[in-house]
Design a protein around this motif. Structure first.
Motif, mmCIF file in Angstrom:
data_model
loop_
_atom_site.group_PDB
_atom_site.id
_atom_site.type_symbol
_atom_site.label_atom_id
_atom_site.label_comp_id
_atom_site.label_asym_id
_atom_site.label_seq_id
_atom_site.Cartn_x
_atom_site.Cartn_y
_atom_site.Cartn_z
ATOM 1 N N LEU A 1 0.829 -1.212 0.000
ATOM 2 C CA LEU A 1 0.000 0.000 0.000
ATOM 3 C C LEU A 1 0.862 1.260 0.000
ATOM 4 O O LEU A 1 0.444 2.305 -0.501
ATOM 5 C CB LEU A 1 -0.928 -0.002 1.218
ATOM 6 C CG LEU A 1 -2.135 -0.941 1.153
ATOM 7 C CD1 LEU A 1 -2.860 -0.958 2.490
ATOM 8 C CD2 LEU A 1 -3.089 -0.492 0.058
ATOM 9 N N GLU A 2 2.054 1.169 0.556
ATOM 10 C CA GLU A 2 2.904 2.345 0.621
ATOM 11 C C GLU A 2 3.341 2.821 -0.767
ATOM 12 O O GLU A 2 3.725 3.978 -0.956
ATOM 13 C CB GLU A 2 4.146 2.059 1.472
ATOM 14 C CG GLU A 2 3.877 1.956 2.960
ATOM 15 C CD GLU A 2 3.196 0.651 3.357
ATOM 16 O OE1 GLU A 2 3.214 -0.290 2.526
ATOM 17 O OE2 GLU A 2 2.643 0.575 4.473
ATOM 18 N N GLU A 3 3.291 1.924 -1.744
ATOM 19 C CA GLU A 3 3.755 2.273 -3.085
ATOM 20 C C GLU A 3 2.695 3.018 -3.905
ATOM 21 O O GLU A 3 3.004 3.522 -4.977
ATOM 22 C CB GLU A 3 4.144 1.008 -3.850
ATOM 23 C CG GLU A 3 5.387 0.320 -3.312
ATOM 24 C CD GLU A 3 5.722 -0.897 -4.144
ATOM 25 O OE1 GLU A 3 6.636 -0.810 -4.979
ATOM 26 O OE2 GLU A 3 5.053 -1.935 -3.970
ATOM 27 N N LEU A 4 1.465 3.044 -3.432
ATOM 28 C CA LEU A 4 0.395 3.675 -4.196
ATOM 29 C C LEU A 4 0.652 5.168 -4.362
ATOM 30 O O LEU A 4 0.974 5.873 -3.417
ATOM 31 C CB LEU A 4 -0.951 3.476 -3.496
ATOM 32 C CG LEU A 4 -1.509 2.048 -3.520
ATOM 33 C CD1 LEU A 4 -2.780 1.973 -2.711
ATOM 34 C CD2 LEU A 4 -1.774 1.602 -4.946
ATOM 35 N N LYS A 5 0.501 5.616 -5.568
ATOM 36 C CA LYS A 5 0.695 7.029 -5.860
ATOM 37 C C LYS A 5 -0.496 7.538 -6.667
ATOM 38 O O LYS A 5 -1.039 6.829 -7.492
ATOM 39 C CB LYS A 5 1.986 7.245 -6.657
ATOM 40 C CG LYS A 5 3.236 6.789 -5.928
ATOM 41 C CD LYS A 5 4.461 6.960 -6.813
ATOM 42 C CE LYS A 5 5.709 6.471 -6.108
ATOM 43 N NZ LYS A 5 6.922 6.593 -6.965
ATOM 44 N N TYR B 1 -6.868 7.094 -6.903
ATOM 45 C CA TYR B 1 -7.519 5.888 -7.425
ATOM 46 C C TYR B 1 -8.953 5.840 -6.927
ATOM 47 O O TYR B 1 -9.235 6.114 -5.766
ATOM 48 C CB TYR B 1 -6.763 4.631 -6.958
ATOM 49 C CG TYR B 1 -5.392 4.492 -7.575
ATOM 50 C CD1 TYR B 1 -5.231 3.885 -8.812
ATOM 51 C CD2 TYR B 1 -4.265 4.993 -6.926
ATOM 52 C CE1 TYR B 1 -3.986 3.773 -9.401
ATOM 53 C CE2 TYR B 1 -3.004 4.888 -7.495
ATOM 54 C CZ TYR B 1 -2.877 4.278 -8.743
ATOM 55 O OH TYR B 1 -1.644 4.173 -9.309
ATOM 56 N N HIS B 2 -9.865 5.469 -7.843
ATOM 57 C CA HIS B 2 -11.263 5.337 -7.446
ATOM 58 C C HIS B 2 -11.458 4.130 -6.534
ATOM 59 O O HIS B 2 -12.339 4.124 -5.676
ATOM 60 C CB HIS B 2 -12.164 5.202 -8.679
ATOM 61 C CG HIS B 2 -12.224 6.447 -9.512
ATOM 62 N ND1 HIS B 2 -11.391 6.668 -10.580
ATOM 63 C CD2 HIS B 2 -13.005 7.538 -9.410
ATOM 64 C CE1 HIS B 2 -11.661 7.844 -11.118
ATOM 65 N NE2 HIS B 2 -12.639 8.390 -10.431
ATOM 66 N N GLU B 3 -10.607 3.096 -6.743
ATOM 67 C CA GLU B 3 -10.702 1.917 -5.878
ATOM 68 C C GLU B 3 -9.375 1.168 -5.905
ATOM 69 O O GLU B 3 -8.700 1.097 -6.933
ATOM 70 C CB GLU B 3 -11.843 1.000 -6.319
ATOM 71 C CG GLU B 3 -12.073 -0.149 -5.335
ATOM 72 C CD GLU B 3 -13.415 -0.838 -5.559
ATOM 73 O OE1 GLU B 3 -13.836 -1.606 -4.695
ATOM 74 O OE2 GLU B 3 -14.033 -0.595 -6.624
ATOM 75 N N VAL B 4 -9.025 0.615 -4.745
ATOM 76 C CA VAL B 4 -7.817 -0.188 -4.597
ATOM 77 C C VAL B 4 -8.221 -1.564 -4.091
ATOM 78 O O VAL B 4 -9.054 -1.674 -3.188
ATOM 79 C CB VAL B 4 -6.817 0.470 -3.626
ATOM 80 C CG1 VAL B 4 -5.619 -0.443 -3.385
ATOM 81 C CG2 VAL B 4 -6.363 1.820 -4.164
#
Length: 336
Positions: free
Chosen positions: A68-72, A75-78
């Protein structure tokens, strides 16, 4: 030539004096354009999704990360895919995206289930993107529908008003005593309505460009053919109503009812495929369905063979022209 210009000028001025026709031809379509444009102008964008996984290849379901830390970015949904479960984190409350995200969740769940059970798909589907002029968004669909509604109202209400009200006031009887022939009278009416339709569509497209940043792959020649064919067939429809209903008030009410029905049964604001089967059959007999298809084709929003466009335009033009003059001759003959 002077006779035609005089009739054209008279019909043109009459178009602007008629409050009902002006409202449905200009004000009503523009009002719909603004309402739907501000409500759904941003619709049509695809959802942005991301998947957090380390065990499976899910690259076709959005951006893939290992934590999750890599998300940049937004985003509408993960979806966090673990060994025995999937955790969905939805980051939007926009109703437009809800059904798209629901479909994305189901697809992702099905693929993960197959991977867990070691199942390979029986049928391999190869996706190929068709080469189109541009992608049709919900606003593009609405815009072309508004243009069709404007042309419908121009042909329908303008003709009903002219034939019914002129007949009720005795104008058509007085016309028979003048050197103006039936052909000149009808041709003057058609020409004024055509010019009115071109002006109305230009206004709608200009507003769409200035306010909602709409863009078009406009083929001017095909667009003019679409406008002329559509208006002519709608004028014929208005002439038919004038024959069926004698009083101008009744004819106008009938035109309003038919106008409302055709708005929702001809693919103006939503695809005909959304309709039940029995209503879909009805739409095939309504000229507005084909008029809006011609308009979308000429703007680069609709893809089908050019032969289909040409046949549709020719049929609408010739059928409309013949029916207009036939019904007009019946109306004028009854005034003898």
């Amino acid at each position: 030539m002077s006779e035609f210009l005089a009739l054209f000028s008279a019909m043109w001025k009459e178009s602007w004096r008629d409050k009902i026709s002006t409202f449905f031809s200009i004000a009503f379509p523009v009002m719909f354009l603004l309402i739907f444009g501000f409500l759904f102008g941003g619709s049509g964008n695809s959802v942005k999704t991301a998947v957090v996984t380390v065990d499976y290849d899910l690259s076709d379901f959005g951006d893939v990360y290992t934590s999750l830390e890599e998300l940049k970015g937004y985003y509408h949904e993960v979806a966090v895919v673990e060994k025995e479960r999937i955790i969905f984190i939805r980051n939007t409350t926009d109703e437009y995206y809800q059904s798209l995200l629901d479909s994305w969740e189901i697809s992702l769940k099905n693929k993960v289930t197959r991977l867990l059970n070691g199942l390979n798909p029986v049928i391999m589907v190869k996706k190929e993107v068709l080469k189109t002029a541009r992608e049709l968004t919900s606003f593009d669909y609405t815009l072309t529908g508004v243009i069709a509604v404007s042309l419908l109202s121009i042909g329908l209400f303008g003709t009903v008003d002219v034939f019914s009200r002129y007949r009720e006031r005795g104008f058509l009887k007085r016309l028979k005593a003048t050197p103006v022939g039936n052909f000149s009278f009808v041709f003057g009416l058609i020409s004024a309505r055509m010019f009115y339709g071109i002006l109305s569509t230009a206004l709608i497209m200009l507003l769409g460009t200035l306010i909602f940043k709409a863009s078009y792959e406009l083929n001017v020649f095909l667009f003019l053919i679409s406008v002329v064919s559509s208006v002519l067939s709608f004028i014929a429809l208005g002439a038919l109503i004038s024959i069926l209903f004698k009083k101008s008030d009744v004819a106008t009410d009938a035109a309003v009812i038919l106008f409302t029905i055709m708005m929702f049964l001809t693919g103006v604001y939503f695809p005909v495929s959304f309709l039940p089967d029995y209503l879909r059959v009805v739409s095939y007999f309504l000229p507005v369905k084909y008029g809006v298809e011609l308009i979308r084709y000429s703007l680069g929003f609709e893809i089908f063979p050019f032969s289909r466009y040409l046949i549709t335009a020719v049929i609408m033009f010739l059928a409309g022209l013949m029916f207009v003059f036939y019904t007009a001759s019946l109306v004028l003959r009854k005034e003898d």
